[in-house]
Design an enzyme around this catalytic site. Structure first.
Site, short mmCIF file in Angstrom:
data_model
loop_
_atom_site.label_atom_id
_atom_site.label_comp_id
_atom_site.label_asym_id
_atom_site.label_seq_id
_atom_site.Cartn_x
_atom_site.Cartn_y
_atom_site.Cartn_z
N CYS A 71 -11.23 2.65 17.72
CA CYS A 71 -10.99 1.95 18.99
C CYS A 71 -9.65 2.41 19.58
O CYS A 71 -8.64 2.48 18.89
CB CYS A 71 -10.97 0.45 18.75
SG CYS A 71 -10.52 -0.54 20.18
N CYS B 11 -14.34 -0.26 24.71
CA CYS B 11 -13.84 1.05 25.11
C CYS B 11 -14.87 2.14 24.83
O CYS B 11 -15.87 1.93 24.16
CB CYS B 11 -12.52 1.37 24.39
SG CYS B 11 -12.70 1.78 22.63
N CYS C 206 0.86 -1.19 0.00
CA CYS C 206 0.00 0.00 0.00
C CYS C 206 0.89 1.24 0.00
O CYS C 206 2.03 1.21 0.49
CB CYS C 206 -0.90 -0.04 1.23
SG CYS C 206 -1.89 1.45 1.50
N HIS C 207 0.36 2.36 -0.50
CA HIS C 207 1.11 3.62 -0.48
C HIS C 207 1.52 4.02 0.93
O HIS C 207 2.54 4.69 1.13
CB HIS C 207 0.26 4.75 -1.10
CG HIS C 207 0.22 4.71 -2.60
ND1 HIS C 207 -0.68 3.93 -3.28
CD2 HIS C 207 0.96 5.35 -3.54
CE1 HIS C 207 -0.50 4.09 -4.58
NE2 HIS C 207 0.50 4.95 -4.77
N THR C 208 0.73 3.61 1.92
CA THR C 208 1.06 3.96 3.30
C THR C 208 2.38 3.34 3.73
O THR C 208 3.16 3.95 4.47
CB THR C 208 -0.08 3.54 4.25
OG1 THR C 208 -1.31 4.09 3.78
CG2 THR C 208 0.18 4.02 5.67
N CYS D 258 -15.55 2.57 21.09
CA CYS D 258 -16.33 1.50 20.48
C CYS D 258 -17.80 1.56 20.89
O CYS D 258 -18.69 1.32 20.08
CB CYS D 258 -15.74 0.14 20.83
SG CYS D 258 -14.23 -0.29 19.93
N CYS E 4 -12.35 -3.43 19.93
CA CYS E 4 -12.47 -4.16 21.20
C CYS E 4 -13.92 -4.33 21.62
O CYS E 4 -14.24 -5.21 22.41
CB CYS E 4 -11.69 -3.45 22.30
SG CYS E 4 -12.48 -1.91 22.90
N ARG F 78 -4.25 1.73 21.45
CA ARG F 78 -3.65 2.79 20.64
C ARG F 78 -2.30 3.24 21.18
O ARG F 78 -1.36 3.49 20.42
CB ARG F 78 -4.61 3.99 20.57
CG ARG F 78 -4.09 5.12 19.68
CD ARG F 78 -4.09 4.70 18.22
NE ARG F 78 -3.47 5.70 17.37
CZ ARG F 78 -2.17 5.75 17.07
NH1 ARG F 78 -1.35 4.84 17.58
NH2 ARG F 78 -1.70 6.69 16.28
N HIS G 261 0.60 -3.89 6.14
CA HIS G 261 -0.65 -3.85 6.90
C HIS G 261 -1.84 -4.34 6.10
O HIS G 261 -2.96 -4.37 6.62
CB HIS G 261 -0.93 -2.44 7.41
CG HIS G 261 -1.12 -1.43 6.33
ND1 HIS G 261 -0.08 -0.96 5.56
CD2 HIS G 261 -2.24 -0.80 5.89
CE1 HIS G 261 -0.55 -0.09 4.69
NE2 HIS G 261 -1.85 0.04 4.86
N GLU G 262 -1.65 -4.74 4.85
CA GLU G 262 -2.71 -5.39 4.08
C GLU G 262 -2.32 -6.85 3.91
O GLU G 262 -1.46 -7.17 3.07
CB GLU G 262 -2.86 -4.75 2.69
CG GLU G 262 -3.64 -3.47 2.67
CD GLU G 262 -3.99 -3.01 1.26
OE1 GLU G 262 -4.78 -2.07 1.13
OE2 GLU G 262 -3.46 -3.58 0.28
N CYS H 110 -6.97 -2.72 4.13
CA CYS H 110 -6.77 -1.27 4.14
C CYS H 110 -7.51 -0.58 3.01
O CYS H 110 -8.59 -0.06 3.18
CB CYS H 110 -5.28 -0.91 4.09
SG CYS H 110 -4.98 0.88 4.12
N ARG I 256 -2.28 -2.36 -6.97
CA ARG I 256 -1.87 -3.19 -5.86
C ARG I 256 -1.02 -4.34 -6.37
O ARG I 256 -1.39 -5.02 -7.34
CB ARG I 256 -3.07 -3.78 -5.10
CG ARG I 256 -3.72 -2.83 -4.09
CD ARG I 256 -2.76 -2.48 -2.96
NE ARG I 256 -3.42 -1.72 -1.91
CZ ARG I 256 -3.52 -0.39 -1.89
NH1 ARG I 256 -3.02 0.33 -2.89
NH2 ARG I 256 -4.10 0.22 -0.88
#
Length: 634
Positions: free
Chosen positions: A73, A62, A7-9, A65, A59, A77, A29-30, A138, A334
């Site tokens: 969430c 919290c 991903c670009h991120t 959520c 979760c 974090r 993260h994907e 993502c 992708r």
């Protein structure tokens, strides 16, 4: 991990633009994979589950959520932003002993990764290809969700999307899914326009084609004052401003999706906001990953969500540098990288497809076709009513079994049940009454045996035993299908009802307990088939001459033998006194007497002057749905 996408991120962090970027780190993260093991106290994930890692966890406990206002969430974090697990440790170490940081809580650029229980979405449909659904981790979810969850685009709206990378194309697709009338796709790379149009764009705009004219002015002129919704999916503060300023005066909204580099700020004249425009942002498209990704997977598997066209390149994981190269050149949307791991076990192919859809009671009735293994590999159809509540949460389901000569469509179209099911947030599942015609001699010679007269038992006699196993279909295959393919349905909360032959089926499937149905009711059921002409004919054909073997398929015999769930949940029966088949074929009093002998509660209502038809069923279906709601919604 079985597959992961670039991903670009990832590139954004790798290039130093991420204000939270930590090094050394394992990016990614994907991704999608299969759980190898779980830690102590984990209850919602088990070994062998197919999962998608979530950089935005859920979760469900919290403040964020439970607010119902955000998907952000905050349970983990603080530690996620520091590149470590919730216990403050990293699970990655380099060969020289150097600690490596986790990335976005996921680190999918690794054959193995460790995640908190609340940061994985379990995908029960094991037919879903991991190398494709990994993209839901993502970009696709972010873009589609920005249109549907954050902006809440409505049919007929006009929209503009700035940036046609994976996220921007997904916004286009989301706007199309939401019914937008006009979708403007804006990018300086015209090679992306063909795919944008395939995703649903109605207009493609290259700012370079308009000289020095500000792109927001171009869009305003094209749309008679501006768009209802605009989306910035680049991460450029200048296009963020342009996206806002092309939104329609008085009501236009602009959604920021792209992440700008560290230290950059957005600006516009306050007058733009004073005159009614709204500027908002979104993360992960407002999606609640554990709830929403199974639904998005189902949409993909049903052909309602396009994933395939995003995948422009496939690489072995060791070729990851090539993936970075083609992305830098603007040649890819992708790139999916495949790990050299053993392929997951082959899932039984159900061939599930949706064949019809109609709106009803603010929900939808959909018909599906699939290949049934329980019935010898034949194609079966069933109808499902999804109440409006199923768009937000998994709902319980009531299975309805139809009677002789009926199909999966009779009750759902004639029973008048959908509005009552919608009131109580209950799905309705209506299977067919037998396998389709198989060319068996005699299968359509009479209306009360064979085709559309399967009697919801497992046949033991040739030539019926290969295909006529409706009991296994109703108690095993159908619940498994609902649990694996329908995230809208909570398959742990199922009840059963039916009419005539279907009432017989409801009673025996409930009493025998194999499916764990929570409650049972019936309209004019065949209560004692070993003692009536219909039952004698069917059982002789399907089960043979040994009448002792029939008793396990007779509700009255089962009750007399004490075969029923320990809960002794009351059973509800309605019977019309003007029913032409009462009492000779139906024999409800025999069942009521057996219940009395066993101390099992039953409510058997004789309805004066009602017959055997759907007029009778539609009159009392509200009572039955209210009855089941007490147990399904408990």
């Amino acid at each position: 991990m079985h597959a992961t996408a670039l991903c670009h991120t990832d590139v954004f962090t790798w290039g130093g633009g991420d204000p939270e970027g930590l090094f050394p780190v394992i990016l990614g993260h994907e991704g999608a994979g299969i759980v190898e093991s779980v830690g102590e106290g984990v209850t919602s994930v088990k070994e062998g589950d197919h999962v998608i890692p979530l950089y935005t966890p859920q979760c469900r406990k919290c403040k964020f959520c439970t607010s119902g206002k955000t998907n952000l969430c905050q349970a983990i974090r603080a530690t996620q932003g520091k590149g470590v697990m919730p216990d403050g440790t990293s699970r990655f170490t380099a060969e020289d002993g150097t600690q490596l940081y986790h990335y976005m809580g996921t680190s999918t650029f690794s054959e193995y990764t460790v995640l908190p229980e609340i940061a994985v979405a379990v995908i029960n449909d094991h037919e879903a290809p991991l190398e494709k659904i990994c993209l839901l981790g993502c970009g696709i979810t972010t873009g589609v969700g920005a249109a549907i969850n954050t902006a809440k685009v409505q049919p007929g709206d006009t929209t503009a999307v700035f940036g046609l990378g994976g996220v921007g194309l997904s916004v286009v697709q989301g706007c199309k899914m939401a019914g937008a009338k006009r979708i403007l796709a804006i990018d300086t790379n015209p090679t992306k326009f063909e795919l944008a149009k395939k995703m649903g764009a109605t207009d493609c705009v290259n700012p370079k084609d308009h000289g020095d004219k500000p792109i927001q002015q171009v869009i305003v002129e094209m749309t008679d004052g501006g768009v209802d919704f605009s989306f910035e999916a680049i991460g450029n503060v200048n296009t963020m401003r342009a996206a806002l300023e092309c939104a329609h005066k008085g009501w236009g909204e602009s959604v920021i999706i792209g992440v700008a580099a560290a230290g950059q700020e957005i600006s516009t004249r306050p007058f733009q906001l004073v005159t009614g425009r709204v500027w908002r942002g979104t993360a992960f498209g407002g999606a609640k990953g554990r709830d929403d990704l199974p639904k998005m997977t189902a949409a993909f598997m049903r052909g309602k969500l396009n994933i395939d066209d995003y995948i422009t390149h496939n690489f072995k994981f060791e070729e990851i540098n090539q993936a970075f190269d083609v992305l830098a050149k603007g040649e890819s949307i992708r790139s999916v990288m495949h790990f050299n791991v053993e392929a997951p076990p082959t899932a039984v192919k159900t061939g599930l497809t949706q064949t019809k859809c109609a709106k009803s009671a603010d929900g939808e009735v959909r018909q599906f076709k699939h290949t049934s293994q329980a019935l010898g590999g034949v194609d079966m159809t069933f109808n499902v009513f999804f109440p409006p509540q199923s768009n937000k949460r998994a709902v319980p389901a009531l299975i309805y079994l139809s009677g002789l000569t009926c199909t999966d469509e009779n009750f759902i179209t004639k029973g008048g049940a959908t509005r009552f099911a919608a009131e109580h947030g209950i799905a309705l599942v209506c299977p067919d009454t037998s396998p389709p015609k198989q060319g068996i001699e005699g299968e359509d010679a009479s209306w009360d045996f064979g085709y559309h007269a399967g009697f919801y038992i497992n046949a033991t006699q040739d030539p019926w035993k290969k295909n006529y196993n409706m009991y296994n279909y109703i108690t095993k295959e159908l619940p498994q299908l609902l649990g694996g393919k329908f995230p809208e349905i909570d398959a742990s909360r199922l009840s059963i009802t039916g009419h005539s032959m279907g009432g017989h089926g409801a009673l025996i499937t409930y009493l025998k307990g194999d499916a764990g149905f929570r409650s049972c009711s019936a309209f004019a059921p065949i209560c004692n088939p070993t003692q009536c002409p219909w039952g004698n004919k069917a059982f002789t054909g399907y089960l043979g001459a040994d009448k002792a073997s029939w008793e396990q398929w007779d509700a009255t015999c089962l009750m007399k033998a004490g075969t029923f769930p320990a809960s002794k949940t009351p059973i509800l029966i309605d019977q019309g006194t003007a029913d032409g088949f009462y009492p000779a074929q139906l024999l409800p009093q025999n069942f009521a007497d057996a219940c009395k002998e066993q101390g099992h509660p039953v409510e058997c209502n004789l309805r004066s002057n009602y017959d055997h038809s759907y007029y009778f069923i539609s009159t009392f279906i509200e009572d039955h749905i209210k009855f089941h709601a007490r147990y399904l919604n408990a």
